[in-house]
Design a protein around this motif. Structure first.
Motif, PDB file in Angstrom:
ATOM      1  N   ARG A 282       0.819  -1.198   0.000  1.00 50.32           N
ATOM      2  CA  ARG A 282       0.000   0.000   0.000  1.00 50.32           C
ATOM      3  C   ARG A 282       0.856   1.253   0.000  1.00 50.32           C
ATOM      4  O   ARG A 282       0.596   2.204  -0.715  1.00 50.32           O
ATOM      5  N   ALA A 283       1.883   1.258   0.819  1.00 48.57           N
ATOM      6  CA  ALA A 283       2.743   2.438   0.920  1.00 48.57           C
ATOM      7  C   ALA A 283       4.176   1.955   1.036  1.00 48.57           C
ATOM      8  O   ALA A 283       4.458   0.978   1.709  1.00 48.57           O
ATOM      9  N   LEU A 284       5.066   2.646   0.343  1.00 49.96           N
ATOM     10  CA  LEU A 284       6.481   2.266   0.373  1.00 49.96           C
ATOM     11  C   LEU A 284       7.280   3.450   0.884  1.00 49.96           C
ATOM     12  O   LEU A 284       7.269   4.513   0.270  1.00 49.96           O
ATOM     13  N   ALA A 285       7.959   3.274   1.977  1.00 49.90           N
ATOM     14  CA  ALA A 285       8.825   4.339   2.480  1.00 49.90           C
ATOM     15  C   ALA A 285      10.269   3.972   2.169  1.00 49.90           C
ATOM     16  O   ALA A 285      10.610   2.792   2.094  1.00 49.90           O
ATOM     17  N   PRO A 286      11.116   4.978   1.982  1.00 49.34           N
ATOM     18  CA  PRO A 286      12.541   4.665   1.835  1.00 49.34           C
ATOM     19  C   PRO A 286      13.006   3.827   3.030  1.00 49.34           C
ATOM     20  O   PRO A 286      12.720   4.172   4.173  1.00 49.34           O
ATOM     21  N   THR A 287      13.655   2.734   2.741  1.00 47.04           N
ATOM     22  CA  THR A 287      14.046   1.787   3.793  1.00 47.04           C
ATOM     23  C   THR A 287      15.470   1.312   3.557  1.00 47.04           C
ATOM     24  O   THR A 287      15.843   1.009   2.421  1.00 47.04           O
ATOM     25  N   ALA A 288      16.256   1.256   4.627  1.00 50.41           N
ATOM     26  CA  ALA A 288      17.593   0.661   4.553  1.00 50.41           C
ATOM     27  C   ALA A 288      17.601  -0.586   5.418  1.00 50.41           C
ATOM     28  O   ALA A 288      16.871  -0.677   6.404  1.00 50.41           O
ATOM     29  N   MET A 289      18.412  -1.560   5.029  1.00 58.26           N
ATOM     30  CA  MET A 289      18.544  -2.810   5.765  1.00 58.26           C
ATOM     31  C   MET A 289      20.017  -3.028   6.072  1.00 58.26           C
ATOM     32  O   MET A 289      20.866  -2.805   5.205  1.00 58.26           O
ATOM     33  N   VAL A 290      20.293  -3.401   7.306  1.00 51.09           N
ATOM     34  CA  VAL A 290      21.671  -3.712   7.699  1.00 51.09           C
ATOM     35  C   VAL A 290      21.688  -5.123   8.267  1.00 51.09           C
ATOM     36  O   VAL A 290      20.918  -5.436   9.184  1.00 51.09           O
ATOM     37  N   ASN A 291      22.561  -5.965   7.732  1.00 48.90           N
ATOM     38  CA  ASN A 291      22.683  -7.320   8.263  1.00 48.90           C
ATOM     39  C   ASN A 291      23.452  -7.332   9.577  1.00 48.90           C
ATOM     40  O   ASN A 291      24.413  -6.573   9.750  1.00 48.90           O
ATOM     41  N   LEU A 292      23.021  -8.187  10.477  1.00 48.08           N
ATOM     42  CA  LEU A 292      23.749  -8.421  11.727  1.00 48.08           C
ATOM     43  C   LEU A 292      24.617  -9.656  11.496  1.00 48.08           C
ATOM     44  O   LEU A 292      24.170 -10.789  11.672  1.00 48.08           O
ATOM     45  N   LEU A 293      25.875  -9.420  11.087  1.00 51.86           N
ATOM     46  CA  LEU A 293      26.769 -10.506  10.682  1.00 51.86           C
ATOM     47  C   LEU A 293      27.647 -10.930  11.852  1.00 51.86           C
ATOM     48  O   LEU A 293      28.396 -10.120  12.395  1.00 51.86           O
ATOM     49  N   GLY A 294      27.538 -12.191  12.235  1.00 51.90           N
ATOM     50  CA  GLY A 294      28.414 -12.726  13.281  1.00 51.90           C
ATOM     51  C   GLY A 294      28.171 -12.161  14.666  1.00 51.90           C
ATOM     52  O   GLY A 294      28.984 -12.344  15.566  1.00 51.90           O
ATOM     53  N   VAL A 295      27.049 -11.492  14.847  1.00 52.98           N
ATOM     54  CA  VAL A 295      26.738 -10.835  16.118  1.00 52.98           C
ATOM     55  C   VAL A 295      26.064 -11.847  17.046  1.00 52.98           C
ATOM     56  O   VAL A 295      25.041 -12.429  16.703  1.00 52.98           O
ATOM     57  N   ALA A 296      26.632 -12.046  18.240  1.00 49.87           N
ATOM     58  CA  ALA A 296      26.088 -13.061  19.153  1.00 49.87           C
ATOM     59  C   ALA A 296      24.832 -12.569  19.846  1.00 49.87           C
ATOM     60  O   ALA A 296      23.904 -13.326  20.109  1.00 49.87           O
ATOM     61  N   SER A 297      24.812 -11.275  20.151  1.00 49.45           N
ATOM     62  CA  SER A 297      23.641 -10.731  20.835  1.00 49.45           C
ATOM     63  C   SER A 297      23.511  -9.275  20.424  1.00 49.45           C
ATOM     64  O   SER A 297      24.443  -8.489  20.546  1.00 49.45           O
ATOM     65  N   PRO A 298      22.378  -8.915  19.855  1.00 47.85           N
ATOM     66  CA  PRO A 298      22.262  -7.593  19.233  1.00 47.85           C
ATOM     67  C   PRO A 298      22.042  -6.491  20.273  1.00 47.85           C
ATOM     68  O   PRO A 298      21.374  -6.717  21.286  1.00 47.85           O
ATOM     69  N   PRO A 299      22.609  -5.313  20.038  1.00 50.17           N
ATOM     70  CA  PRO A 299      22.356  -4.168  20.938  1.00 50.17           C
ATOM     71  C   PRO A 299      20.945  -3.637  20.697  1.00 50.17           C
ATOM     72  O   PRO A 299      20.739  -2.606  20.081  1.00 50.17           O
ATOM     73  N   ILE A 300      19.978  -4.398  21.226  1.00 53.30           N
ATOM     74  CA  ILE A 300      18.579  -4.233  20.827  1.00 53.30           C
ATOM     75  C   ILE A 300      18.036  -2.857  21.177  1.00 53.30           C
ATOM     76  O   ILE A 300      17.338  -2.222  20.394  1.00 53.30           O
ATOM     77  N   ARG A 301      18.354  -2.365  22.382  1.00 50.18           N
ATOM     78  CA  ARG A 301      17.752  -1.100  22.800  1.00 50.18           C
ATOM     79  C   ARG A 301      18.265   0.078  21.970  1.00 50.18           C
ATOM     80  O   ARG A 301      17.501   0.985  21.622  1.00 50.18           O
TER      81      ARG A 301
END
Lengths: 358, 358
Positions: free
Chosen positions: B276-295
């Motif tokens: 319905r709607a497309l916003a500009p979006t970027a994607m970054v892979n989390l490569l080899g990261v054991a635990s993501p800095p989620i906050r």
């Protein structure tokens, strides 16, 4: 990070969908081993032990086992605050709390028994008697003087409101006090059960102030739903609150930050997310439907199927969300969906809308 | 309705999220008992029997057990067509098929062994040698004459392309021939592995025509990804195709009709859904990261965590999607996310972008 949800119905199920992408152990406790939310959740068997293991505890319905919620509260893990659950244990306590906050509700009184309720109804002309606890989706409510309330026990007796429309506001509040209001939804009930709704609808500015008062009362954390009546003279009255995600907010699944997403976020201390784009959306409940006409409905919108073990009349088996460019178009498509779902029962279910709540 | 997915990595996992709302038995087969997709799927143990039980069969990677895919094809249940899998069994067959369709690729030849590959490289100046099968994420590729290819066996040898940029087009095709192109994504690889991308990016009209030729070749059903090079003279070349959902399409999770949604829809014969709607979006892979800095990351965008049993260097553990009002803002936030994720390794991973694929 470990989140325990008390209750495993469709509301917990939809929370689990929102939580699936997060590095989060999503645990559900429900006494029913066939609870829908178990499909995508870790199954808790001993709820008190799970409260100890969890970092955060929340709930998806009000009738949770009190000692479990209380224990989570004592350990500082319960979101929202226990007092919101407490007032929901009795319709009378809920009315008292709203009164103390200065939030308008229908005129009410407590009757000691059925006979006293009938006396009040005779005085007021017409009235609604409600059992203080245990009623939901229209159960435990009596239109006086036509229906006969239970003889024993106290009853909440309310004036009969001449309802022009019903709407609700879904709000999110984070632990640091950030507040977001989803656009109001206009709701259509039949025999006390939500059949369909749409958003955005209108709400006067004071409605948001009432929601804010309820949020600030015990520094709410999570999603709160507030259901309103607007009567034929334009009065805005709070009918009831739901300290949880809510059927009238299912349409928010069509945003990139649904009520389920924001409830989970708030519960685990993540910042709220504001939806990026909001399209007019209508929602139709799949009530008592054993198997949805998926191919027809998916041409109109998105079917959300809860995978319940069995279909029963009035049971919420799933819903359909329909987005469109305009509200009128969303409503027209919702009517089309209702025709597909309910066939000949369509006009009865849908046209008896205004005032059918009471 | 029962859908069997061959392969249980993150691509099947994200399909299971899209399928969760549907009245659908979502079954996964993967030889690895710890496959991420098992979390939300029915686990298949005997794949041939599961092919018989399923109504539809699809796959999430190319190296499926051939006899299983072939059996699904024989029973008329495989989507997309088996020939797309067949050409992916050899980089040489893939180049041949693209050549027959008139789809331009880098100039290529087949070398009988490493020595002949070195001769070709000497003639062409620089070249890339690729093992015909088994290589992915940059493995099994040799930059000639600098690197030494395997002495034995045939090799695909390609001209060295002076890459200006890399982009991909994700397309969906339904069984009744309806086609939808997601906006192109611009992709940044380091050592053959996708680090980040953004959409919408530019693509010339002929790129869509090439994708369409590939779709129509065997009446594709599902999501197809086509990766392109644009060289410094403006030539558009197809680098490779992926007959499945694709890492460069993960950004579509921020629409209301992601690649995963549309792949599942097409596989089970539902109509395609256009976002319905497309916003500009970027994607970054989390490569080899054991635990993501989620906050920290959730302040910028949405983290999608695959819940893999263990982190290894280069392993795709999750990704972050970041939407914004403008592409420039999405890219700026993606760079911020990369600084948070990779810290001091940030410039090395990100600034070596153009041409690093080869």
């Amino acid at each position: 990070m470990r989140l325990l949800v008390l209750g495993g119905g469709q509301l917990a199920l939809m929370m689990s969908w929102a939580a699936a992408r997060l590095p989060l152990d999503f645990v559900v406790y429900d006494p029913d081993p066939r609870a829908p939310a178990y499909k995508y959740a870790i199954k808790a068997s001993d709820p008190l032990r799970e409260v100890e293991r969890a970092d955060y505890v929340t709930f998806e319905f009000e009738n949770v086992e009190w000692e479990v919620a209380e224990y989570a509260h004592k350990l500082g893990k319960l979101r929202p605050h226990l007092d919101y659950l407490r007032v929901k244990k009795s319709r009378i306590w809920e009315r008292e709390a709203l009164g103390e906050l200065g939030v308008p509700t229908p005129r009410w009184a407590v009757a000691r028994d059925g006979a006293e309720a009938m006396e009040l109804a005779a005085k007021w002309g017409r009235a609604i008697a409600k059992v203080p606890s245990g009623g939901y989706d229209g159960k435990g409510q009596y239109l006086l003087p036509r229906e006969r309330p239970p003889a024993e026990g106290p009853l909440l007796v309310e004036e009969y409101v001449n309802i022009a429309r019903e709407f609700s506001i879904i709000a999110a509040r984070s632990e640091d006090g950030d507040v977001y209001f989803y656009p109001p939804a206009q709701n259509y009930y039949v025999q006390g059960i939500l059949v369909w709704n749409y958003a955005p609808a209108e709400a006067p500015p004071e409605a948001y102030r009432y929601v804010e008062k309820i949020l600030e009362w015990r520094r709410y954390v999570g999603i709160l739903a507030v259901e309103f009546f607007e009567d034929r003279s334009g009065r805005i009255l709070v009918n009831e609150i739901a300290p949880r995600v809510h059927n009238t907010g299912h349409w928010t699944l069509e945003t990139d930050a649904s009520q389920f997403e924001n409830h989970v976020r708030a519960a685990v201390g993540l910042p709220l997310r504001r939806p990026r784009a909001l399209a007019p959306t209508a929602m139709v409940n799949l009530l008592g439907v054993a198997s949805p006409p998926i191919r027809e409905l998916e041409r109109l919108g998105k079917v959300y199927w809860y995978g319940k073990a069995e279909a029963r009349p009035r049971r919420k088996m799933g819903h359909v969300n329909i987005t469109a460019d305009t509200t009128a178009e969303a409503i027209a498509k919702a009517r089309e969906a209702m025709r597909i779902i309910y066939g000949r029962k369509f006009p009865e279910l849908v046209l008896k809308n205004y005032g059918s709540r009471q």
